[in-house]
Design a protein around this motif. Structure first.
Motif, short mmCIF file in Angstrom:
data_model
loop_
_atom_site.label_atom_id
_atom_site.label_comp_id
_atom_site.label_asym_id
_atom_site.label_seq_id
_atom_site.Cartn_x
_atom_site.Cartn_y
_atom_site.Cartn_z
N ILE A 179 -81.03 -33.13 71.02
CA ILE A 179 -80.93 -33.57 69.64
C ILE A 179 -81.42 -34.99 69.48
O ILE A 179 -81.41 -35.55 68.40
CB ILE A 179 -79.49 -33.44 69.11
N CYS A 187 -80.09 -37.83 70.77
CA CYS A 187 -79.03 -38.81 70.50
C CYS A 187 -79.25 -40.09 71.28
O CYS A 187 -78.73 -41.14 70.91
CB CYS A 187 -77.66 -38.23 70.82
N SER A 194 -85.66 -32.94 57.58
CA SER A 194 -84.72 -34.06 57.61
C SER A 194 -83.83 -34.03 58.84
O SER A 194 -82.69 -34.45 58.78
CB SER A 194 -83.85 -34.10 56.35
N LYS A 233 -83.41 -34.85 63.11
CA LYS A 233 -83.96 -35.76 64.12
C LYS A 233 -84.82 -34.96 65.09
O LYS A 233 -84.39 -33.92 65.58
CB LYS A 233 -82.81 -36.44 64.85
N LYS A 269 -59.64 -27.48 70.26
CA LYS A 269 -58.62 -27.34 69.24
C LYS A 269 -59.24 -26.63 68.05
O LYS A 269 -60.34 -26.97 67.63
CB LYS A 269 -58.10 -28.71 68.82
N SER A 270 -58.51 -25.69 67.50
CA SER A 270 -59.09 -24.93 66.40
C SER A 270 -58.94 -25.69 65.10
O SER A 270 -58.01 -26.46 64.90
CB SER A 270 -58.40 -23.57 66.29
N THR A 271 -59.91 -25.47 64.22
CA THR A 271 -59.89 -26.10 62.91
C THR A 271 -59.21 -25.15 61.94
O THR A 271 -59.52 -23.97 61.92
CB THR A 271 -61.33 -26.35 62.46
N PRO A 272 -58.26 -25.67 61.14
CA PRO A 272 -57.60 -24.75 60.20
C PRO A 272 -58.58 -24.28 59.14
O PRO A 272 -59.38 -25.06 58.64
CB PRO A 272 -56.50 -25.62 59.59
N LEU A 273 -58.57 -23.06 58.84
CA LEU A 273 -59.43 -22.52 57.80
C LEU A 273 -58.57 -21.80 56.78
O LEU A 273 -57.83 -20.88 57.13
CB LEU A 273 -60.45 -21.54 58.39
N ALA A 274 -58.67 -22.22 55.54
CA ALA A 274 -57.83 -21.62 54.51
C ALA A 274 -58.57 -20.51 53.79
O ALA A 274 -58.06 -19.93 52.86
CB ALA A 274 -57.39 -22.69 53.52
N TYR A 275 -59.79 -20.26 54.21
CA TYR A 275 -60.57 -19.24 53.49
C TYR A 275 -61.13 -18.21 54.44
O TYR A 275 -61.13 -18.42 55.65
CB TYR A 275 -61.69 -19.91 52.70
#
Lengths: 747, 206
Positions: B95, B97, B119, B121, B200-206
């Motif tokens: 990428i 970096c 747009s 890199k 760690k999982s990301t909370p998803l409300a949908y």
């Protein structure tokens, strides 16, 4: 004065201080995301919340002035929870592209996320597609934007473009161009500088280098007399050009200082050259045989000292009309005021609440003055009176009264202005006699400045406490400049106005204080140093001998603030310098900067070595750059003479003035800055000159034929057209900028 | 497997040494003469000769026919770098970096990047000066995308320095990547096997 306590420590607030001002002054840390010192508080991040003992809830320290006896707590468990939660909210769906983001670690969001230990996402929101905007020199990525509003605040309060706005819409909120499809502004790039994340970035710089690869070279902007502090950020020029360096971007201390687009985007004017023995020998013989050296004011003080030395050694004359006008003007000024330097600086202008600007298209002539005026207008509610033959659309948000005068009648205008401002002051007999002898009817008629306009001006300034008169280059180069200077000095001496004279070029003031100048006569045998001549020594790469540009040499310049500012080598130069020439001719100094300590003390310079000059703003915003010139007293004895018959400029008149971000041949050389060299005029100018939109025209300027395309501009009025001179290379004059013109070729 | 306790026991000599049965050196003249005769008449010389002949006839040869034949090397060996592509899409993993460029202690990595049409890199040029590289593996370790890794190509001889490495040579061939012929890289620079458990999982409300 308010006495109160922060974290148990007794502190004192001055008038106008908020809690955070006091805390920062006392080295007490309060985290912020949206606070910026030079604007009014954005109050959008709420991270600076503090507790006040005995009061429920939190108080925003950025916009709350302290009251007597309160006890402020800046750090507690509940504050920590509050702040951590704010940071958790900020981090919701923030793209995890830190690896490629242009901030490359210089990111406020990253810093605070780590500070509050937000290691994962706690809340969720359905993200939506957000289009990356391309606004020319500026790119905007709404998904990275944290809506801190710093950009809109500086754009409105400091710059005065008022081009950015916030589109409110909950999670859809974003920054948009104000009342326009795309961003239409002066492209100062200050929004890029203040952006705490990588949302607003320079499109030229984007993804070309990481911050840690760039070495910062503290320098002074080489484009106009504002002398803004900037840092050239330098890195190797890329894999394919080994051994070479180039400037990738320019940054500035945005917290306390401001930079215009020419400084920020116009950095690639360096001159690349190697040692050319033949050209060097030719330059030596040209100097030995020359009658005079003509030079521009885009030059350092030290180089000017060398030229002085060459004059003494070789018996040459020194031509620099631009600095000579300044010299003449300031000498006449000193004759009346008794002081060698004018009284105001950009800082005092910023603090003023009444400003008169006369004789300059200030927004393009000197953006530093424009920004200071805007700050004064927004923060102090300053009344700004703009006196000029042409209205300026860039100032429409700042100016409270526009007084139009006729081209060429500056002397009459100043006489009327002085008379108005000095009513009831105790003048000398001779000065009183001057005012008594004024033919007001004639002056009013010829200048087109009416009594009612001047009465309104006085009325506007009724409540103003600190007032500044800004005098531009139209007065310096005027045929009656000396008398105008007398009048300006009288205003300074008797009224409560301080005076700011705007030097035309980056070091016009410095040159005028150092150089021993002669009146420019059209000699045949002239060596030009960044100026026209039969042998040209140039930093533009187009002359007979190459010398380094201002970002390739160590040296000092004198800014509008009468401050000596050091600048440094951003890119190396392998060719010969003026000092090499001087050494070969017997004017010896090991390095050019050896002259810094020898600058004339009688003009206010101090005997300070270059290497002991600092060039930075302290963490608390103190300007520690170079030194301020000492005040020098001058012999009084000047007095205003009778106003001469005012000249008339009828028919087609053009005004030699550069468009936004362009100043001279050096800015014209840069890649990013727009190079619009069309002749712009109003419909009435078109009628007077019998021109139509898009016509090709030719006319004489500085002894040569200039070809331009005429464009109609409906923001202009009157019969004066704007003619840019930045792209004409060395072929520019430093005379009175309004000129009659005969178009001798129409197609 | 070794337990941590065993591992931490640094006293390696205990119970691990035994004495070799070596006869005493001959001291008298008679003893020396006895040794000479016993060695000469026993024909130890022919023992070695016999073993060689025997193995030759059996055709059980252990010599590695380098450079036609090469020994397999351990996955964590650090030889010349490789640039990986993503599975299936075949997109370059790099990428741009710049972390490898930054961490490189012999300052031999350099990259040029720019913004591309989408747009994003884009790495326009990437070089490693293998003449300077000390194969420390920092670049592979710091790479957040498993883009730069240490491969197994350890031969570094060429007539010209420029032959040492080019980005195209380092990059996994595109067709191999899209055909899924490239295995998830196990070697130096790869994430450790239990990395999934740490995410760690990301909370998803949908």
């Amino acid at each position: 004065m308010v006495n109160f306590k922060i974290n148990g420590r007794s502190v004192t607030a001055e008038r106008g201080d908020t809690i955070i001002n006091v805390a920062r002054r006392e080295d007490i840390y309060i985290p912020t995301m949206c606070y910026i010192e030079k604007t009014s508080p954005c109050a959008s991040c709420r991270l600076c919340s503090v507790e006040v003992e005995g009061h429920d809830g939190f108080v925003l320290s950025c916009n709350t002035p302290p009251t007597e006896g309160i006890h402020v707590i800046t750090d507690s468990e509940s504050l920590k929870t509050e702040r951590t939660n704010i940071m958790r909210m900020y981090d919701v769906n923030h793209p995890l592209e830190c690896g490629v983001c242009d901030k490359s670690g210089e990111c406020d969001l990253q810093n605070k996320t780590l500070e509050f230990n937000v290691g994962q996402q706690y809340f969720s929101a359905k993200d939506q597609p957000r289009k990356i905007e391309n606004w020319g020199l500026i790119n905007y990525d709404p998904s990275l934007c944290i809506l801190c509003e710093k950009c809109t605040h500086v754009c409105n309060e400091v710059i005065g473009d008022d081009a950015l706005d916030l589109l409110f819409g909950g999670y859809n909120s974003k920054v948009i161009p104000k009342n326009a499809e795309t961003l239409d502004c002066t492209f100062c790039g200050e929004c890029i500088a203040v952006c705490p994340v990588g949302a607003l970035v320079s499109s030229d710089f984007q993804y070309s280098a990481n911050a840690w690869e760039l070495s910062k070279i503290p320098a002074t902007c080489a484009h106009c007399s504002a002398g803004c502090a900037l840092e050239y950020e330098v890195k190797h020029a890329g894999i394919d050009s080994p051994g070479e360096e180039s400037i990738y971007r320019v940054s500035n201390n945005f917290e306390y200082a401001t930079l215009c687009g020419a400084g920020r985007f116009g950095f690639d004017f360096a001159n690349r050259a190697s040692k050319d023995e033949a050209a060097f020998d030719a330059a030596l013989s040209a100097l030995q045989n020359a009658e005079a050296i003509r030079f521009s004011s885009v030059i350092s003080n030290e180089e000017t000292m060398i030229l002085n030395g060459l004059k003494a050694k070789l018996g040459l004359k020194l031509f620099n009309e631009d600095a000579r006008h300044m010299q003449t003007f300031m000498n006449a000024y000193a004759n009346v005021s008794g002081k060698r330097h004018y009284s105001a600086t950009l800082e005092t202008l910023k603090a003023s609440d009444g400003i008169i600007i006369i004789g300059s298209r200030i927004a393009t002539d000197n953006p530093g003055v424009r920004y200071a005026t805007t700050t004064a207008a927004r923060h102090n509610g300053a009344k700004v009176v703009y006196m000029h033959p042409l209205e300026d659309a860039l100032l429409q948000n700042t100016v409270t009264q526009f007084i139009k005068y006729e081209v060429g009648t500056e002397e009459g205008v100043l006489a009327l202005l002085a008379q108005t401002l000095l009513v009831g002051k105790e003048l000398t007999q001779r000065e009183q006699a001057f005012f008594d002898g004024l033919d007001e009817g004639y002056l009013n008629a010829e200048t087109n400045v009416g009594d009612d306009e001047l009465a309104l001006l006085v009325k506007q300034f009724m409540r103003s406490k600190s007032k500044t008169l800004v005098v531009g280059s139209d007065l310096l180069a005027h045929a009656r400049a000396e008398n105008i200077a007398h009048l300006v000095a009288m205003i300074e001496k008797y009224s409560d106005f301080t005076v700011l004279v705007v030097p035309t070029e980056v070091n016009t003031l410095g040159v005028s204080l150092i150089a021993d100048l002669d009146i420019d006569v059209a000699s045949k045998n002239v060596v030009g140093y960044n100026a026209k001549g039969s042998f040209v020594i140039s930093a533009l790469g187009d002359g007979n001998l190459n010398v380094p540009a201002l970002n390739q040499q160590e040296g000092t310049v004198v800014s509008i603030d009468k401050r000596l500012l050091p600048t440094n080598v951003a890119l190396s130069f392998d060719g010969y310098t003026l000092n090499d020439l001087a050494n070969a001719l017997g004017v010896y100094a090991k390095n050019t900067i050896d002259y810094t300590a020898a600058l004339p003390v009688e003009s206010g310079f101090q005997a300070v070595e270059f290497d002991s000059l600092e060039n930075f703003y302290s963490a608390k915003g103190a300007d520690i750059r170079g030194y301020t010139l000492n005040e020098v007293t001058a012999k009084r004895g000047g007095h205003p003479e009778d106003v001469d018959e005012l000249p008339e400029f009828n028919g087609a008149v053009i005004y030699h003035v550069n468009p936004v971000l362009q100043f001279n041949a050096f800015t014209a050389k840069t890649v990013q800055l727009e190079k619009d060299n069309n002749l712009y005029g109003s419909a009435s100018f078109a009628a007077a000159a019998r021109l139509g939109d898009g016509d090709a025209v030719a006319f004489e300027y500085a002894g040569e034929t200039v070809r331009r395309i005429f464009k109609l501009d409906d923001t202009l009025k009157g019969t004066v057209a704007l003619h840019p001179t930045f792209d004409l290379g060395l072929n520019v004059t430093s005379g009175y900028r309004f000129e009659h013109v005969n178009f001798y070729e129409r197609e | 497997m070794m337990s941590l306790k065993e591992f931490e026991n640094r006293n390696v000599s205990e119970g691990a040494y035994y004495k070799v049965d070596i006869p005493d050196y001959p001291e008298t003249g008679w003893e020396k003469a006895k040794q000479v005769f016993s060695r000469a008449i026993k024909g130890e010389l022919f023992v070695g000769l016999y073993i060689v002949m025997r193995e030759m006839i059996k055709f059980d040869i252990h010599t590695v026919q380098y450079p036609k034949e090469k020994l397999p090397i351990g996955p964590r060996y650090r030889a010349v770098h490789e640039m990986q592509r993503l599975w299936e899409s075949g997109t370059e993993r790099c990428i741009g970096c710049g972390l490898c460029e930054k961490i490189c202690i012999s300052d031999c990595i350099r990259m040029d990047t720019k913004i591309d049409e989408q747009s994003r890199k884009q790495v326009t040029e990437y070089t490693i000066n293998l003449g300077r590289c000390i194969f420390c593996g920092y670049c592979a370790e710091v790479c957040p995308e498993l883009a730069i890794v240490h491969g197994g190509r350890y031969e570094n001889t060429s007539e010209q320095r420029a032959h040492y490495i080019g980005y195209e040579d380092m990059l996994t061939p595109f067709d191999m990547a899209v055909k899924g012929q490239v295995a998830e890289y196990p070697g130096f620079g790869a994430i450790t096997p239990h990395e999934d458990e740490r995410v760690k999982s990301t909370p998803l409300a949908y």
